[in-house]
Motif scaffolding. Structure first.
Motif, mmCIF file in Angstrom:
data_model
loop_
_atom_site.group_PDB
_atom_site.id
_atom_site.type_symbol
_atom_site.label_atom_id
_atom_site.label_comp_id
_atom_site.label_asym_id
_atom_site.label_seq_id
_atom_site.Cartn_x
_atom_site.Cartn_y
_atom_site.Cartn_z
ATOM 1 N N HIS A 107 -0.676 8.786 -4.620
ATOM 2 C CA HIS A 107 -1.978 7.275 -3.956
ATOM 3 C C HIS A 107 -3.294 8.483 -3.057
ATOM 4 N N VAL A 108 -2.946 9.399 -2.079
ATOM 5 C CA VAL A 108 -3.394 9.830 -1.708
ATOM 6 C C VAL A 108 -4.827 10.020 -2.585
ATOM 7 N N PHE A 109 -4.828 11.457 -3.220
ATOM 8 C CA PHE A 109 -5.539 11.640 -4.406
ATOM 9 C C PHE A 109 -5.153 11.157 -6.123
ATOM 10 N N PRO A 110 -5.680 10.052 -6.252
ATOM 11 C CA PRO A 110 -5.167 9.398 -7.443
ATOM 12 C C PRO A 110 -6.398 10.020 -8.501
#
Lengths: 528, 187
Positions: B60-63
């Motif tokens: 989710h942070v780096f999708p």
């Protein structure tokens, strides 16, 4: 005998030597120039020796190998203080200093920039001064420096061939009507010369040039200096303080050696070239009863007027691949905006130079702290990106300064440097203009999208021991000689009275060549 | 994250501290460089549920929808190693997983991507988020699988591109001779 072996050593109590602190563009050049004139030099370097075969084509491991990562602290409203609070500067701790890491752009400071106060007027909040020397004073030394560095497009040397990143810049700049756009004046061999290879377009300029095509004191000045038998290089030594006598003459330099033992080297002359953060830190840490505010700091200017250039990066995204990482990092330049034209809403000017980052550093620097779809959509475009770095004159300000931390200490118990920086309104206006024009270049070349990246930790650190006509305005005179201690010299970018727009290394080298002439002459005259 | 739910094949080996997965695509660049289509991460400090949760949080942070879990697992590997070294880090990670599950009234992992994301956003200001972010921004983008995905040759560029396409862009006009320079003739 290895090219880095010392052919001579000097006794700790030999007070006939010039002690040069730092082996980068300023110190490395000064040491060699002095040695060529027959002067004995002890060259002290905080970092270790990493030769070209040890360089690493991998950004993070290379950073660990070369960068100065000892703790520093930051304050001020610059974003670096938030994103990289202990890394205000991206500079090297290695033999050769930041000439191992630099990109090679070699531009002369323009005549009007040496007269910054006269040209720009009195800007509120800025401590602008004219340099105590002119472009004419430096012209012949610039000639010598350009020959020493094999700067492309000087002395009959061809420019470097255009890589993909520059092709994009050139197409856009030309369509906008910019006229001065080429592959730059670079201290990177465009032909085999001086026993060094021509550029092989690796694209790892920031990680050290494996082919030694890019000029660095590491494999030019320093081996040449050692070859004379008049220079002793001592690596992994951290200078703690400079000592003086009651006649305000430097007598010696105290340092910690690689094993952490305190040593003292007597000195006839001391020249400080530790980059514009460590140089003022060393003077401030050398306080004494005669210099209670720090050595050579009667003017209270040591550490002040810290400049880092007004910078920023623009990325353009294109439908088709660019692969900007292929070839020289700074592969070309647009110079039309480097002029002084206050109609744009700011004084001074800026250069636009291509830049590229590998994938690891793109992630780290593209938008520090950024996350989510906005961040990853940009990263997905990596192969289709072109990049340019904007570098312009920033305003000297009294409160932008290097001071000693009241709390943080290094491994030897010495206060570390705190770097405080806040943009001047002129800097903000220039950066906005530059971002806009940079994006326009990429849009003219067909970019579907552009991005702005904030300034990186500073590689151009300037002004913290500046030259001045009057002693009250600065720390040293036009030869880098301390106003207060005749045998103490500032030999790095700390000397700069103002930042000018150009990448500073060529001028640092030029000033070092000139300073060597001056020191040798003063020694012959027994004035120092 | 919808297509991610389809592509992710990670599963948990019950009772074992191992996080495993299978490459989502056997035809992509990753399959060419990966030694095997399945992978396993032996965990030192986290349990498999915690590891899977941290992996999904990192997504989710780096999708990157088409970036395989095998690459995200490298982030988990580094966080797990940090937790093994430092009890404070371990507590931070395990507490965060527990809070995510508590806030989800069960397993956060079993919620929809949209519902998961609400919890991720809510944790943006926490040390846990900062730890995942600062680790992932290095680990996720500094490995050969990521290089292959994003199209960055890394160390393969070490010899230089002078004979390997440094100037092979042909969708724009070439600069004139005055703006460029000759390619040196090499032996």
């Amino acid at each position: 005998m290895d090219m880095y072996d010392n052919r001579t050593t000097f006794a700790a109590d030999d007070d006939g030597v010039v002690v040069v602190i730092g082996s980068g563009a300023g110190g490395g050049t000064l040491a060699n120039e002095l040695a060529q004139k027959g002067v004995d030099v002890v060259l002290l370097e905080a970092g270790g020796l990493h030769t070209t075969d040890e360089f690493i084509a991998d950004e993070w491991p290379s950073f660990s190998q070369l960068a100065w990562t000892d703790t520093r602290t930051t304050t001020g409203d610059w974003r670096v203080a938030r994103d990289f609070p202990n890394l205000p500067a991206w500079i090297c701790k290695a033999v050769g200093g930041t000439t191992v890491h630099w990109a090679g752009a070699s531009l002369r400071i323009e005549p009007h920039e040496f007269r910054a106060r006269s040209t720009y007027g009195d800007l509120a909040g800025a401590t602008l001064r004219d340099w105590p020397l002119s472009a004419d004073d430096l012209a012949s030394y610039y000639d010598t420096a350009e020959k020493k560095l094999n700067v492309t497009r000087t002395n009959g040397l061809p420019g470097l061939p255009a890589n993909n990143n520059f092709k994009v810049m050139h197409a856009g700049a030309t369509r906008l009507g910019y006229e001065t756009c080429h592959t730059g004046r670079m201290a990177i061999n465009s032909v085999n010369k001086d026993g060094r290879n021509h550029c092989m377009q690796r694209g790892f300029c920031f990680q050290g040039c494996r082919y030694a095509a890019k000029w660095s004191t590491l494999y030019t000045e320093i081996p040449a200096a050692l070859q004379t038998g008049r220079v002793e290089l001592r690596t992994r030594v951290h200078v703690a303080r400079i000592e003086h006598d009651d006649n305000d003459r430097v007598t010696g330099v105290v340092y910690f050696d690689a094993d952490g033992r305190e040593r003292r080297q007597a000195a006839r002359v001391a020249a400080v070239a530790g980059n514009s953060i460590e140089t003022p830190r060393l003077l401030l840490n050398s306080e004494s009863s005669r210099f209670p505010n720090g050595l050579a700091n009667g003017s209270d200017q040591v550490g002040r007027n810290y400049m880092r250039h007004t910078t920023g990066t623009v990325w353009g995204v294109f439908d088709k691949p660019v692969e900007m990482y292929k070839g020289t990092t700074m592969a070309g330049i647009v110079q039309d905006e480097a002029r002084h034209d206050p109609k744009r809403g700011f004084v001074g000017g800026y250069e636009m130079e291509t830049i590229s980052l590998g994938l690891p550093f793109m992630a780290a620097f593209f938008n520090p702290g950024g996350w989510g779809r906005g961040f990853t959509e940009a990263m997905e475009q990596y192969r289709h990106m072109a990049g340019m770095w904007l570098v312009g004159e920033d305003m000297p300000q009294a409160d932008n300064r290097v001071t000693l931390s009241s709390e943080a200490r290094d491994a030897f118990g010495l206060p570390v440097a705190n770097v405080h920086y806040t943009d001047h309104a002129n800097d903000v206006a220039m950066r906005e203009h530059a971002y806009t024009r940079g994006a326009a270049i990429y849009e003219a070349a067909g970019a579907t999208r552009t991005y702005r990246t904030p300034p990186y930790p500073s590689t151009h650190n300037l002004g913290t021991c500046r030259m001045s006509e009057r002693a009250a305005d600065g720390v040293c005179n036009g030869h880098g000689q301390s106003h207060e201690l005749a045998n103490l010299f500032i030999s790095d970018g700390s000397q700069f009275t103002t930042s000018a727009a150009e990448n500073p290394t060529l001028t640092i080298v030029t000033l070092a060549i000139r300073q060597a002439d001056y020191i040798a002459e003063r020694m012959r005259a027994r004035a120092i | 994250m919808s297509d991610h739910a389809v592509s992710r094949r990670a599963f948990l080996r019950a009772g074992g501290a191992v996080l495993t997965g299978t490459l989502a695509s056997t035809s992509g660049v990753l399959a060419l460089i990966a030694p095997s289509t399945s992978w396993a991460l032996e965990l030192e400090a986290l349990d498999a549920h915690q590891a899977a949760t941290v992996l999904q949080f990192t997504r989710h942070v780096f999708p990157h929808d088409r970036l395989d879990d095998a690459v995200y697992a490298l982030v988990v590997k580094d966080l797990d190693a940090g937790a093994a070294e430092d009890p404070t880090t371990r507590r931070m990670l395990t507490d965060a997983v527990r809070r995510l599950d508590e806030a989800s009234g069960g397993e956060w992992l079993s919620r929809s991507a949209a519902e998961q994301f609400v919890q991720v956003q809510a944790m943006e200001a926490t040390p846990f988020f900062a730890k995942v972010h600062s680790t992932a921004v290095v680990s996720l983008y500094d490995n050969d699988m990521a290089f292959a995905h994003f199209g960055y040759p890394g160390r393969k560029g070490d010899p230089g591109y002078i004979h390997r396409g440094f100037n092979d862009l042909h969708w724009l006009p070439d600069p004139p001779d005055g703006a460029s320079g000759p390619v040196p003739e090499t032996a």
